[in-house]
Design a protein around this motif. Structure first.
Motif, PDB file in Angstrom:
ATOM      1  N   PRO A  49      46.352  46.647  47.077  1.00 18.44           N
ATOM      2  CA  PRO A  49      45.473  45.503  46.794  1.00 18.44           C
ATOM      3  C   PRO A  49      44.782  44.985  48.047  1.00 18.44           C
ATOM      4  O   PRO A  49      45.338  45.005  49.147  1.00 18.44           O
ATOM      5  CB  PRO A  49      46.450  44.460  46.233  1.00 18.44           C
ATOM      6  CG  PRO A  49      47.765  44.821  46.841  1.00 18.44           C
ATOM      7  CD  PRO A  49      47.775  46.313  46.956  1.00 18.44           C
ATOM      8  N   GLY A  51      44.122  41.960  49.375  1.00 16.25           N
ATOM      9  CA  GLY A  51      44.468  40.546  49.233  1.00 16.25           C
ATOM     10  C   GLY A  51      45.096  40.299  47.873  1.00 16.25           C
ATOM     11  O   GLY A  51      45.229  41.189  47.040  1.00 16.25           O
ATOM     12  N   ARG A  52      45.475  39.054  47.633  1.00 15.51           N
ATOM     13  CA  ARG A  52      46.080  38.717  46.346  1.00 15.51           C
ATOM     14  C   ARG A  52      45.067  37.978  45.483  1.00 15.51           C
ATOM     15  O   ARG A  52      44.114  37.374  45.996  1.00 15.51           O
ATOM     16  CB  ARG A  52      47.333  37.873  46.553  1.00 15.51           C
ATOM     17  CG  ARG A  52      47.094  36.512  47.139  1.00 15.51           C
ATOM     18  CD  ARG A  52      48.421  35.823  47.385  1.00 15.51           C
ATOM     19  NE  ARG A  52      48.246  34.511  47.987  1.00 15.51           N
ATOM     20  CZ  ARG A  52      49.202  33.848  48.611  1.00 15.51           C
ATOM     21  NH1 ARG A  52      50.393  34.392  48.748  1.00 15.51           N
ATOM     22  NH2 ARG A  52      48.979  32.657  49.116  1.00 15.51           N
ATOM     23  N   VAL A  56      46.960  34.292  38.739  1.00 20.90           N
ATOM     24  CA  VAL A  56      47.570  35.276  37.843  1.00 20.90           C
ATOM     25  C   VAL A  56      47.812  34.582  36.510  1.00 20.90           C
ATOM     26  O   VAL A  56      48.570  33.604  36.433  1.00 20.90           O
ATOM     27  CB  VAL A  56      48.903  35.817  38.409  1.00 20.90           C
ATOM     28  CG1 VAL A  56      49.528  36.802  37.424  1.00 20.90           C
ATOM     29  CG2 VAL A  56      48.683  36.473  39.764  1.00 20.90           C
ATOM     30  N   ALA A  75      56.952  31.871  42.409  1.00 21.02           N
ATOM     31  CA  ALA A  75      55.801  31.846  43.315  1.00 21.02           C
ATOM     32  C   ALA A  75      55.645  30.505  44.001  1.00 21.02           C
ATOM     33  O   ALA A  75      55.141  30.425  45.121  1.00 21.02           O
ATOM     34  CB  ALA A  75      54.529  32.193  42.531  1.00 21.02           C
ATOM     35  N   SER A  79      51.055  30.561  45.286  1.00 19.54           N
ATOM     36  CA  SER A  79      50.108  31.265  44.424  1.00 19.54           C
ATOM     37  C   SER A  79      49.996  30.529  43.098  1.00 19.54           C
ATOM     38  O   SER A  79      50.956  29.909  42.635  1.00 19.54           O
ATOM     39  CB  SER A  79      50.561  32.705  44.160  1.00 19.54           C
ATOM     40  OG  SER A  79      50.694  33.432  45.363  1.00 19.54           O
ATOM     41  N   ALA A 212      53.862  41.532  40.885  1.00 22.15           N
ATOM     42  CA  ALA A 212      53.666  40.350  41.727  1.00 22.15           C
ATOM     43  C   ALA A 212      54.134  40.602  43.158  1.00 22.15           C
ATOM     44  O   ALA A 212      53.531  40.121  44.117  1.00 22.15           O
ATOM     45  CB  ALA A 212      54.416  39.160  41.129  1.00 22.15           C
ATOM     46  N   GLN A 213      55.208  41.362  43.295  1.00 26.43           N
ATOM     47  CA  GLN A 213      55.719  41.674  44.623  1.00 26.43           C
ATOM     48  C   GLN A 213      54.716  42.530  45.399  1.00 26.43           C
ATOM     49  O   GLN A 213      54.487  42.315  46.594  1.00 26.43           O
ATOM     50  CB  GLN A 213      57.051  42.412  44.468  1.00 26.43           C
ATOM     51  CG  GLN A 213      57.946  42.365  45.672  1.00 26.43           C
ATOM     52  CD  GLN A 213      59.319  42.904  45.340  1.00 26.43           C
ATOM     53  OE1 GLN A 213      59.476  43.759  44.476  1.00 26.43           O
ATOM     54  NE2 GLN A 213      60.323  42.414  46.022  1.00 26.43           N
ATOM     55  N   LYS A 214      54.106  43.464  44.708  1.00 22.96           N
ATOM     56  CA  LYS A 214      53.121  44.333  45.357  1.00 22.96           C
ATOM     57  C   LYS A 214      51.869  43.560  45.751  1.00 22.96           C
ATOM     58  O   LYS A 214      51.246  43.848  46.784  1.00 22.96           O
ATOM     59  CB  LYS A 214      52.758  45.478  44.407  1.00 22.96           C
ATOM     60  CG  LYS A 214      52.012  46.607  45.070  1.00 22.96           C
ATOM     61  CD  LYS A 214      52.884  47.312  46.088  1.00 22.96           C
ATOM     62  CE  LYS A 214      52.161  48.483  46.732  1.00 22.96           C
ATOM     63  NZ  LYS A 214      52.983  49.137  47.768  1.00 22.96           N
ATOM     64  N   LEU A 215      51.508  42.562  44.960  1.00 24.61           N
ATOM     65  CA  LEU A 215      50.298  41.770  45.231  1.00 24.61           C
ATOM     66  C   LEU A 215      50.550  40.621  46.196  1.00 24.61           C
ATOM     67  O   LEU A 215      49.610  39.914  46.567  1.00 24.61           O
ATOM     68  CB  LEU A 215      49.736  41.216  43.917  1.00 24.61           C
ATOM     69  CG  LEU A 215      49.295  42.242  42.871  1.00 24.61           C
ATOM     70  CD1 LEU A 215      48.832  41.537  41.603  1.00 24.61           C
ATOM     71  CD2 LEU A 215      48.194  43.141  43.418  1.00 24.61           C
ATOM     72  N   GLY A 216      51.795  40.394  46.564  1.00 25.10           N
ATOM     73  CA  GLY A 216      52.101  39.290  47.477  1.00 25.10           C
ATOM     74  C   GLY A 216      52.129  37.936  46.806  1.00 25.10           C
ATOM     75  O   GLY A 216      52.035  36.910  47.487  1.00 25.10           O
ATOM     76  N   VAL A 217      52.278  37.916  45.486  1.00 24.18           N
ATOM     77  CA  VAL A 217      52.322  36.641  44.767  1.00 24.18           C
ATOM     78  C   VAL A 217      53.646  35.917  45.025  1.00 24.18           C
ATOM     79  O   VAL A 217      53.710  34.699  45.041  1.00 24.18           O
ATOM     80  CB  VAL A 217      52.109  36.874  43.255  1.00 24.18           C
ATOM     81  CG1 VAL A 217      52.296  35.590  42.457  1.00 24.18           C
ATOM     82  CG2 VAL A 217      50.712  37.442  43.009  1.00 24.18           C
TER      83      VAL A 217
END
Length: 416
Positions: A49, A51-52, A56, A75, A79, A212-217
């Motif tokens: 990604p 950025g995030r 969401v 979060a 976020s 969410a973990q992958k997107l940094g949320v």
């Protein structure tokens, strides 16, 4: 009336558990592992990604919405995570008059917020995948330029729609209960509103957490979702049907709540997500109303009940009235859930959520202290349960596993 003897009779529990809810909860850890493996195979781990997302949005109903609320709690303020509930419902025509009526949720409708656009991510999650309203929502999001992720059973209408709108498809992991030849549940009072699988929450939440973990949320450790499966397995062992009530925390909690109107209070967002889930499960599994809320605002929202007929000090007069033929009166009981990270000593095994003794020396927030004073002033029993896991996801798994089992046990014992 609660049948205490049934709680200590595994065979009777099995006979009463028509839809095998206890077995479904025992398999929650396995579903988490399977969902993580399938999410990885679907490409979540290969996402890169830029950025995030600005927001969401998590759309669905039942446990899918609960998963969105849990993600919002995890979060925090870092976020914007917003659960997206249905806004309307339309009748679904019956194709066969001899068959059961269509499931009510098939006619639900969703609407994107006016501000949703290319900077936002929409996650749609469904255990059935047949809701036309979710298909229409995916089409709305595609027209607005939103990024889209869909969790649905393979081959379902929603899974096929995900390919049309260029969404990332993630598989929904169903319960893998063995077929023993008996009907999965008794006759439903509302045929178009069937009971939800009690462990479906983890099938919705796990892909959401991985994404969410992958997107940094969220700021969860990398291995937090995988370790959650182990914690759910440990909870299943502690709360198993053949564990005696005095060693089984879920049976003890169910017995404690019997014959009361529980007020479910939480300190902090993690515990808040757990009490909201517990209130829903008590209604679904035990048929019990249980008002729930976050401290401190819940003190003012629920204070009127302490002075009413359900308060512990109600009906002080008429001492000599004959009560032999009267049922035991219902009284309030307050259950406070908390997250107390760092409670276990270094190198010491954390036994899971436990009742916090009244003389516990760990500091309480002012709102929790005030809650104790309010309950004591009205002779209402207040019990605290806390998880000492340092990771918020693990603390949440602790509290949800305990209360899910307790709701099922309470319902099984009350219906016998």
């Amino acid at each position: 009336m609660l049948d205490d003897t049934l709680l200590d009779d595994p065979a009777a529990l099995q006979r009463a558990d028509h839809d095998r809810a206890l077995l479904a909860l025992a398999g929650a850890g396995a579903r988490v592992r399977t969902a993580l493996r399938l999410a990885d195979a679907a490409g979540v781990d290969r996402l890169r990604p830029d950025g995030r997302p600005r927001a969401v949005l998590v759309a669905g109903h039942g446990s899918a919405l609960t998963a969105g609320e849990i993600l919002a709690a995890l979060a925090g303020t870092a976020s914007l995570v917003a659960p997206l509930p249905p806004t309307d419902a339309a009748p679904v025509p019956r194709t066969d008059r001899a068959s059961a009526p269509p499931v009510f949720t098939a006619g639900l409708a969703w609407q994107l917020p006016g501000w949703a656009g290319p900077l936002d991510l929409l996650v749609i999650s469904s255990a059935d995948g047949g809701e036309q309203g979710l298909v229409a929502l995916a089409e709305q999001a595609y027209a607005r330029g939103c990024a889209i992720v869909v969790t649905a059973p393979a081959g379902s209408r929603l899974a096929e729609a995900a390919l049309q709108v260029r969404a990332l498809p993630l598989p929904y992991v169903p319960s893998n209960l063995p077929d023993d030849g008996t009907p999965p549940a008794g006759p439903a009072a509302e045929p178009d509103l069937p009971a939800e699988d009690p462990a479906a929450l983890w099938a919705h939440l796990t892909p959401l957490l991985a994404l969410a973990q992958k997107l940094g949320v969220t700021q969860l450790p990398y291995d937090a979702p995988a370790a959650t499966a182990d914690l759910l397995d440990e909870a299943a062992v502690r709360c198993r049907p053949d564990a005696a009530a005095y060693t089984n925390p879920a049976k003890s909690l169910a017995a404690r709540l019997a014959g009361t109107v529980p007020l479910l209070w939480a300190e902090g967002p993690v515990a808040g997500a757990a009490v909201a889930r517990f209130a829903a499960q008590l209604a679904e599994r035990a048929g019990r109303p249980a008002p729930a809320g976050l401290l401190p605002q819940v003190l003012t929202a629920h204070r009127g009940m302490f002075a009413g007929q359900l308060g512990g000090g109600a009906d002080p007069g008429d001492f000599f009235r004959d009560r032999v033929d009267e049922p035991d009166p219902l009284h309030l009981q307050v259950l406070v859930l908390r997250h107390l990270p760092g409670g276990a000593a270094a190198g010491e095994e954390d036994p899971g959520p436990a009742e916090v003794p009244a003389d516990d020396e760990r500091p309480r927030g002012y709102a929790t202290t005030r809650a104790h004073r309010l309950a004591a002033a009205h002779d209402v029993r207040l019990t605290e349960y806390a998880s000492t896991r340092p990771d918020p996801l693990h603390a949440l798994a602790d509290l949800i596993a305990l209360t899910d089992f307790a709701a099922v046990y309470l319902g099984l014992a009350a219906q016998s």
